[in-house]
Scaffold this motif. Structure first.
Motif, PDB file in Angstrom:
ATOM      1  N   ASP A 161       0.890  -1.164   0.000  1.00  0.00           N
ATOM      2  CA  ASP A 161       0.000   0.000   0.000  1.00  0.00           C
ATOM      3  C   ASP A 161       0.924   1.208   0.000  1.00  0.00           C
ATOM      4  O   ASP A 161       1.587   1.500   1.001  1.00  0.00           O
ATOM      5  N   LEU A 162       1.006   1.916  -1.127  1.00  0.00           N
ATOM      6  CA  LEU A 162       2.075   2.876  -1.372  1.00  0.00           C
ATOM      7  C   LEU A 162       1.502   4.259  -1.694  1.00  0.00           C
ATOM      8  O   LEU A 162       1.448   4.680  -2.854  1.00  0.00           O
ATOM      9  N   GLY A 163       1.070   4.980  -0.660  1.00  0.00           N
ATOM     10  CA  GLY A 163       0.494   6.303  -0.871  1.00  0.00           C
ATOM     11  C   GLY A 163      -0.740   6.211  -1.741  1.00  0.00           C
ATOM     12  O   GLY A 163      -1.691   5.485  -1.431  1.00  0.00           O
ATOM     13  N   GLY A 164      -0.734   6.918  -2.870  1.00  0.00           N
ATOM     14  CA  GLY A 164      -1.873   6.885  -3.782  1.00  0.00           C
ATOM     15  C   GLY A 164      -1.813   5.774  -4.794  1.00  0.00           C
ATOM     16  O   GLY A 164      -2.593   5.753  -5.749  1.00  0.00           O
ATOM     17  N   MET A 165      -0.901   4.829  -4.586  1.00  0.00           N
ATOM     18  CA  MET A 165      -0.733   3.728  -5.530  1.00  0.00           C
ATOM     19  C   MET A 165      -0.810   2.375  -4.822  1.00  0.00           C
ATOM     20  O   MET A 165      -0.572   2.267  -3.623  1.00  0.00           O
ATOM     21  N   LEU A 166      -1.148   1.373  -5.605  1.00  0.00           N
ATOM     22  CA  LEU A 166      -1.113  -0.005  -5.148  1.00  0.00           C
ATOM     23  C   LEU A 166      -0.002  -0.723  -5.891  1.00  0.00           C
ATOM     24  O   LEU A 166       0.092  -0.623  -7.119  1.00  0.00           O
ATOM     25  N   VAL A 167       0.846  -1.414  -5.153  1.00  0.00           N
ATOM     26  CA  VAL A 167       1.811  -2.310  -5.777  1.00  0.00           C
ATOM     27  C   VAL A 167       1.224  -3.710  -5.672  1.00  0.00           C
ATOM     28  O   VAL A 167       0.932  -4.186  -4.574  1.00  0.00           O
ATOM     29  N   LEU A 168       1.007  -4.332  -6.811  1.00  0.00           N
ATOM     30  CA  LEU A 168       0.422  -5.668  -6.859  1.00  0.00           C
ATOM     31  C   LEU A 168       1.485  -6.671  -7.246  1.00  0.00           C
ATOM     32  O   LEU A 168       2.413  -6.356  -8.002  1.00  0.00           O
ATOM     33  N   ALA A 169       1.356  -7.881  -6.747  1.00  0.00           N
ATOM     34  CA  ALA A 169       2.343  -8.919  -7.038  1.00  0.00           C
ATOM     35  C   ALA A 169       1.635 -10.231  -7.324  1.00  0.00           C
ATOM     36  O   ALA A 169       0.563 -10.521  -6.777  1.00  0.00           O
ATOM     37  N   GLY A 170       2.234 -11.016  -8.200  1.00  0.00           N
ATOM     38  CA  GLY A 170       1.647 -12.318  -8.520  1.00  0.00           C
ATOM     39  C   GLY A 170       2.451 -13.025  -9.585  1.00  0.00           C
ATOM     40  O   GLY A 170       3.578 -12.631  -9.912  1.00  0.00           O
ATOM     41  N   ASN A 171       1.840 -14.082 -10.143  1.00  0.00           N
ATOM     42  CA  ASN A 171       2.500 -14.770 -11.254  1.00  0.00           C
ATOM     43  C   ASN A 171       2.154 -14.059 -12.564  1.00  0.00           C
ATOM     44  O   ASN A 171       1.380 -13.096 -12.587  1.00  0.00           O
ATOM     45  N   GLU A 172       2.718 -14.531 -13.659  1.00  0.00           N
ATOM     46  CA  GLU A 172       2.527 -13.852 -14.943  1.00  0.00           C
ATOM     47  C   GLU A 172       1.054 -13.816 -15.339  1.00  0.00           C
ATOM     48  O   GLU A 172       0.554 -12.790 -15.840  1.00  0.00           O
TER      49      GLU A 172
END
Length: 344
Positions: free
Chosen positions: A174-185
């Protein structure tokens, strides 16, 4: 007159072409510390950080690798945290993602060299495994005005995609006004297909980034725990704010619990940097938020986090910029126009 400050350490993605030579430009007097880091790298047969920083040429393919970027960022950030002006009183320390490891050292819970061992080990493990990837996507517009409904809708879409067969996707940071998402391809591609392109660059994939802060990193966490013992950790000298917004107080922290969080929850569960910054603001009300180098990208995220909390009445980007113009509250040490505000 003493100025109080929260020190904020950056994570991956902050040592890029403009930062090449950062250690030599700003910290020639701290080469003895960097050479100790070089010796630790030599034990693993890795390039010295001083040689990497002093190279004539930068390449994304090499310098974005976890086993290269992580130790360089650690060295630059920790050195910055150690050269603050005498009139600055550090009231708390936090960091973003990998910046948590740096914060541990900047706050004294890890020695300089043990902090480097943690960063170098985890950066190398992440690179060796390179499980999954990351992308960034905003939920606010250019004005940074909070849009909780948009954020909720994006996270609902993440859950929808993650439930699909063969798809892994989760909130990473949870990065300020942004979302960092992670996963597989499959998971990342599905999200990219489901959301519109905004601000000419999002959704934006992050080069050489694994699926940090998700369950996909469980093997990395397990190997990190096997290689890095709890005896490396001690009491912090300054309050530490972690990726849940929890505060680890000097003289009252369980070193084993700190090790367990750092190489457990912090690796495999979402990292709420926004909450860490907002906790710092509300609990310590500092005069300054000092973002250590090497890069400048985290400054905007810190500002967004304060705006989202409407701290000091700031509800959008314009309000923050007006506050910053009147009396700066945010100092990014990598910026030549701001560095002297922190170093004197």
């Amino acid at each position: 007159m003493t100025r109080t400050a929260v020190v904020i350490c950056p994570g991956r993605g902050t040592y890029n072409k403009p930062e090449l030579g950062y250690l030599h430009r700003h910290h020639a007097q701290r080469m003895s510390m960097f050479h100790k880091f070089d010796a630790i790298r030599a034990e693993a047969g890795q390039d010295p950080v001083t040689a990497l920083d002093g190279a004539a040429r930068y390449s994304v393919g090499k310098y974005s690798r976890g086993d290269v970027a992580s130790p360089l960022i650690y060295a630059a950030s920790l050195a910055d945290a150690q050269v603050l002006a005498d009139d600055i009183e550090v009231v708390a320390v936090t960091g973003n993602s990998m910046g948590w490891y740096i914060a541990l050292a900047a706050a004294g819970a890890l020695s300089d060299e043990n902090g480097f061992r943690v960063v170098n080990t985890m950066g190398t493990l992440m690179q060796d495994h390179l499980i999954g990837g990351q992308l960034v996507y905003p939920f606010t517009d250019d004005s940074w005005t909070n849009d909780p409904d948009r954020k909720a809708a994006l996270l609902t879409d993440v859950l929808r995609i993650d439930a699909m067969d063969g798809h892994d996707l989760a909130l990473s940071i949870d990065l300020g006004g942004m979302l960092v998402l992670a996963g597989n391809e499959a998971g990342l591609a599905a999200f990219e297909a489901s959301q519109p392109s905004v601000q000419d660059r999002f959704p934006m994939r992050l080069s050489n980034h694994a699926a940090f802060h998700t369950q996909l990193q469980a093997p990395v966490a397990a190997e990190g725990r096997a290689r890095l013992g709890a005896e490396l950790f001690g009491q912090p000298h300054h309050p530490l704010i972690d990726g849940r917004g929890n505060i680890w107080w000097p003289g009252a922290s369980d070193a084993n619990a700190l090790w367990d969080y750092t190489l457990g929850h912090q690796v495999t569960e979402p990292y709420d940097f926004t909450r860490a910054v907002q906790t710092a603001a509300r609990e310590f009300a500092p005069d300054l938020f000092i973002v250590t180098g090497p890069g400048a990208t985290l400054g905007g995220v810190v500002a967004q986090s304060l705006v989202l909390a409407e701290w000091r009445g700031m509800a959008d980007k314009a309000a923050f910029l007006a506050q910053q113009e009147d009396a700066p509250i945010l100092v990014a040490m990598c910026r030549e126009d701001q560095r002297s505000l922190a170093t004197g």
